[in-house]
Motif scaffolding. Structure first.
Motif, PDB file in Angstrom:
ATOM      1  N   LEU A  55       0.862  -1.183   0.000  1.00  0.00           N
ATOM      2  CA  LEU A  55       0.000   0.000   0.000  1.00  0.00           C
ATOM      3  C   LEU A  55       0.901   1.236   0.000  1.00  0.00           C
ATOM      4  N   SER A  56       0.995   1.902  -1.163  1.00  0.00           N
ATOM      5  CA  SER A  56       2.073   2.874  -1.346  1.00  0.00           C
ATOM      6  C   SER A  56       1.729   4.267  -0.847  1.00  0.00           C
ATOM      7  N   ASP A  57       0.458   4.553  -0.623  1.00  0.00           N
ATOM      8  CA  ASP A  57       0.103   5.842  -0.020  1.00  0.00           C
ATOM      9  C   ASP A  57      -1.203   5.700   0.762  1.00  0.00           C
ATOM     10  N   LEU A  58      -1.611   6.778   1.419  1.00  0.00           N
ATOM     11  CA  LEU A  58      -2.779   6.694   2.299  1.00  0.00           C
ATOM     12  C   LEU A  58      -4.050   6.370   1.523  1.00  0.00           C
ATOM     13  N   GLU A  59      -4.135   6.833   0.285  1.00  0.00           N
ATOM     14  CA  GLU A  59      -5.294   6.521  -0.552  1.00  0.00           C
ATOM     15  C   GLU A  59      -5.369   5.008  -0.800  1.00  0.00           C
ATOM     16  N   ALA A  60      -4.222   4.394  -1.026  1.00  0.00           N
ATOM     17  CA  ALA A  60      -4.192   2.942  -1.247  1.00  0.00           C
ATOM     18  C   ALA A  60      -4.621   2.198   0.018  1.00  0.00           C
ATOM     19  N   VAL A  61      -4.218   2.693   1.180  1.00  0.00           N
ATOM     20  CA  VAL A  61      -4.662   2.081   2.440  1.00  0.00           C
ATOM     21  C   VAL A  61      -6.174   2.218   2.568  1.00  0.00           C
ATOM     22  N   ALA A  62      -6.690   3.400   2.244  1.00  0.00           N
ATOM     23  CA  ALA A  62      -8.129   3.647   2.363  1.00  0.00           C
ATOM     24  C   ALA A  62      -8.913   2.721   1.424  1.00  0.00           C
ATOM     25  N   ARG A  63      -8.432   2.581   0.194  1.00  0.00           N
ATOM     26  CA  ARG A  63      -9.110   1.694  -0.754  1.00  0.00           C
ATOM     27  C   ARG A  63      -9.116   0.258  -0.245  1.00  0.00           C
ATOM     28  N   ALA A  64      -7.983  -0.196   0.269  1.00  0.00           N
ATOM     29  CA  ALA A  64      -7.888  -1.572   0.781  1.00  0.00           C
ATOM     30  C   ALA A  64      -8.855  -1.767   1.949  1.00  0.00           C
ATOM     31  N   ALA A  65      -8.951  -0.772   2.830  1.00  0.00           N
ATOM     32  CA  ALA A  65      -9.857  -0.885   3.977  1.00  0.00           C
ATOM     33  C   ALA A  65     -11.311  -0.941   3.509  1.00  0.00           C
ATOM     34  N   ARG A  66     -11.639  -0.165   2.473  1.00  0.00           N
ATOM     35  CA  ARG A  66     -13.027  -0.156   1.981  1.00  0.00           C
ATOM     36  C   ARG A  66     -13.416  -1.486   1.334  1.00  0.00           C
ATOM     37  N   ASP A  67     -12.413  -2.195   0.795  1.00  0.00           N
ATOM     38  CA  ASP A  67     -12.663  -3.507   0.161  1.00  0.00           C
ATOM     39  C   ASP A  67     -12.489  -4.666   1.129  1.00  0.00           C
ATOM     40  N   CYS A  68     -12.056  -4.391   2.360  1.00  0.00           N
ATOM     41  CA  CYS A  68     -11.543  -5.440   3.234  1.00  0.00           C
ATOM     42  C   CYS A  68     -12.633  -6.395   3.726  1.00  0.00           C
ATOM     43  N   GLN A  69     -12.288  -7.683   3.707  1.00  0.00           N
ATOM     44  CA  GLN A  69     -13.156  -8.697   4.326  1.00  0.00           C
ATOM     45  C   GLN A  69     -12.304  -9.609   5.217  1.00  0.00           C
ATOM     46  N   ARG A  70     -11.300  -9.021   5.862  1.00  0.00           N
ATOM     47  CA  ARG A  70     -10.403  -9.840   6.689  1.00  0.00           C
ATOM     48  C   ARG A  70     -11.032 -10.292   8.005  1.00  0.00           C
ATOM     49  N   CYS A  71     -12.109  -9.611   8.422  1.00  0.00           N
ATOM     50  CA  CYS A  71     -12.787 -10.048   9.655  1.00  0.00           C
ATOM     51  C   CYS A  71     -14.286  -9.907   9.474  1.00  0.00           C
ATOM     52  N   LYS A  72     -15.034 -10.366  10.459  1.00  0.00           N
ATOM     53  CA  LYS A  72     -16.497 -10.400  10.325  1.00  0.00           C
ATOM     54  C   LYS A  72     -17.129  -9.017  10.255  1.00  0.00           C
ATOM     55  N   GLY A  85      -7.051  12.969   7.039  1.00  0.00           N
ATOM     56  CA  GLY A  85      -6.267  14.103   7.513  1.00  0.00           C
ATOM     57  C   GLY A  85      -5.059  14.353   6.652  1.00  0.00           C
ATOM     58  N   ASN A  86      -4.134  15.102   7.210  1.00  0.00           N
ATOM     59  CA  ASN A  86      -2.936  15.550   6.522  1.00  0.00           C
ATOM     60  C   ASN A  86      -1.933  14.398   6.386  1.00  0.00           C
ATOM     61  N   PRO A  87      -1.539  14.049   5.168  1.00  0.00           N
ATOM     62  CA  PRO A  87      -0.560  12.960   5.004  1.00  0.00           C
ATOM     63  C   PRO A  87       0.813  13.294   5.598  1.00  0.00           C
ATOM     64  N   HIS A  88       1.042  14.572   5.915  1.00  0.00           N
ATOM     65  CA  HIS A  88       2.311  14.964   6.543  1.00  0.00           C
ATOM     66  C   HIS A  88       2.093  15.403   7.991  1.00  0.00           C
ATOM     67  N   ALA A  89       1.026  14.915   8.603  1.00  0.00           N
ATOM     68  CA  ALA A  89       0.682  15.354   9.958  1.00  0.00           C
ATOM     69  C   ALA A  89       1.821  15.102  10.941  1.00  0.00           C
ATOM     70  N   ARG A  90       2.029  16.052  11.837  1.00  0.00           N
ATOM     71  CA  ARG A  90       2.998  15.839  12.917  1.00  0.00           C
ATOM     72  C   ARG A  90       2.356  15.080  14.071  1.00  0.00           C
ATOM     73  N   ILE A  91       1.024  15.166  14.149  1.00  0.00           N
ATOM     74  CA  ILE A  91       0.298  14.476  15.220  1.00  0.00           C
ATOM     75  C   ILE A  91      -0.789  13.586  14.609  1.00  0.00           C
ATOM     76  N   VAL A  92      -0.832  12.339  15.056  1.00  0.00           N
ATOM     77  CA  VAL A  92      -1.884  11.401  14.643  1.00  0.00           C
ATOM     78  C   VAL A  92      -2.695  11.032  15.888  1.00  0.00           C
ATOM     79  N   TRP A  93      -4.004  11.075  15.755  1.00  0.00           N
ATOM     80  CA  TRP A  93      -4.919  10.739  16.852  1.00  0.00           C
ATOM     81  C   TRP A  93      -5.582   9.411  16.545  1.00  0.00           C
ATOM     82  N   ILE A  94      -5.632   8.519  17.531  1.00  0.00           N
ATOM     83  CA  ILE A  94      -6.177   7.187  17.271  1.00  0.00           C
ATOM     84  C   ILE A  94      -7.258   6.819  18.283  1.00  0.00           C
TER      85      ILE A  94
END
Ligand code: URA
Length: 235
Positions: A55-72, A85-94
């Motif tokens: 997954l080469s960028d955040l968009e690719a991660v987002a696409r994979a998550a939208r297609d994901c069937q790894r769990c129920k 959010g900002n792909p260059h964010a200094r702070i990430v909130w989880i």
């Protein structure tokens, strides 16, 4: 061949690093948020998770998550909530995972807890667009129950990859579920909030989840104190 594949991976790594150093040249509307330190070195944050180097960028991660069937949870969602959010964010909130509003809109923290989180971020002198907001699981657990260990295990590679791509200086962990998933299943949020944890060159600050503040507003003082430590670090 195997060698071609390796060379390609090296080259990919080089491209990513070059993009990372370009960031220093970005002009920020908020000078205090400009990156003054070198980005955190690229290291594995959660070695136990599967890697998603593909997954080469955040968009690719987002696409994979939208297609994901790894769990129920994949079969129950209206919308996956990959984070934003900002792909260059200094702070990430989880946070923990999407609730009903997030599942409806496909965006993180847009319900009542989200409005409180927005106010916290603004009170810190930051804007929601300049940080990144994500969750441990990308799909809504039924009836807002906590995500189960197999769901966390299936989903963690996406978050690990997001953090690896963003390379923030600071991660704010919101609440017990994210603390247990990311740091230690036996950790207690009441004991660990307000104390820095270091992982792979990234400084992590656990604090209470905004939903906990809605139930018990007295905890806002603690969260504000924790966020002062975060602000002191990005000065
Ligand atoms: N609570 C969370 O943990 N995450 C969201 O995205 C919304 C509410």
């Amino acid at each position: 061949t195997m060698d071609d594949e390796k060379q390609l991976q090296l080259f990919d790594g080089f491209v990513r690093d070059a993009a990372g150093s370009e960031r220093e040249g970005l002009v920020s509307s908020q000078p205090h948020l400009e990156r003054v330190l070198e980005p955190a070195p690229r290291r594995t944050l959660w070695p136990e998770t599967d890697r998603r180097d593909d997954l080469s960028d955040l968009e690719a991660v987002a696409r994979a998550a939208r297609d994901c069937q790894r769990c129920k949870l994949g079969g129950m969602r209206k919308n996956a909530v990959p984070g934003e959010g900002n792909p260059h964010a200094r702070i990430v909130w989880i946070g923990e995972g999407p609730g009903a509003d997030e599942d409806e809109q496909g965006r993180p923290f847009v319900g009542a807890a989200g409005r409180l989180l927005d106010r916290l971020i603004v009170a810190m002198g930051l804007a929601r667009e300049e940080v990144f907001i994500g969750n441990v699981v990308k799909c809504r657990p039924p009836n807002n129950r906590e995500p189960e260990p197999d769901e966390v295990h299936a989903c963690l590679p996406y978050l690990a990859r997001q953090i690896e791509l963003i390379r923030p200086e600071i991660i704010v962990i919101l609440g017990a579920t994210a603390l247990k998933a990311l740091i230690d299943p036996k950790a207690y949020i009441t004991r660990m909030r307000g104390k820095w944890i270091e992982r792979g060159g990234i400084m992590i600050m656990p604090t209470f989840h905004p939903a906990a503040l809605l139930r018990d507003p007295a905890k806002k003082h603690d969260v504000w104190a924790d966020m002062q430590q975060v602000l002191a670090r990005i000065k």
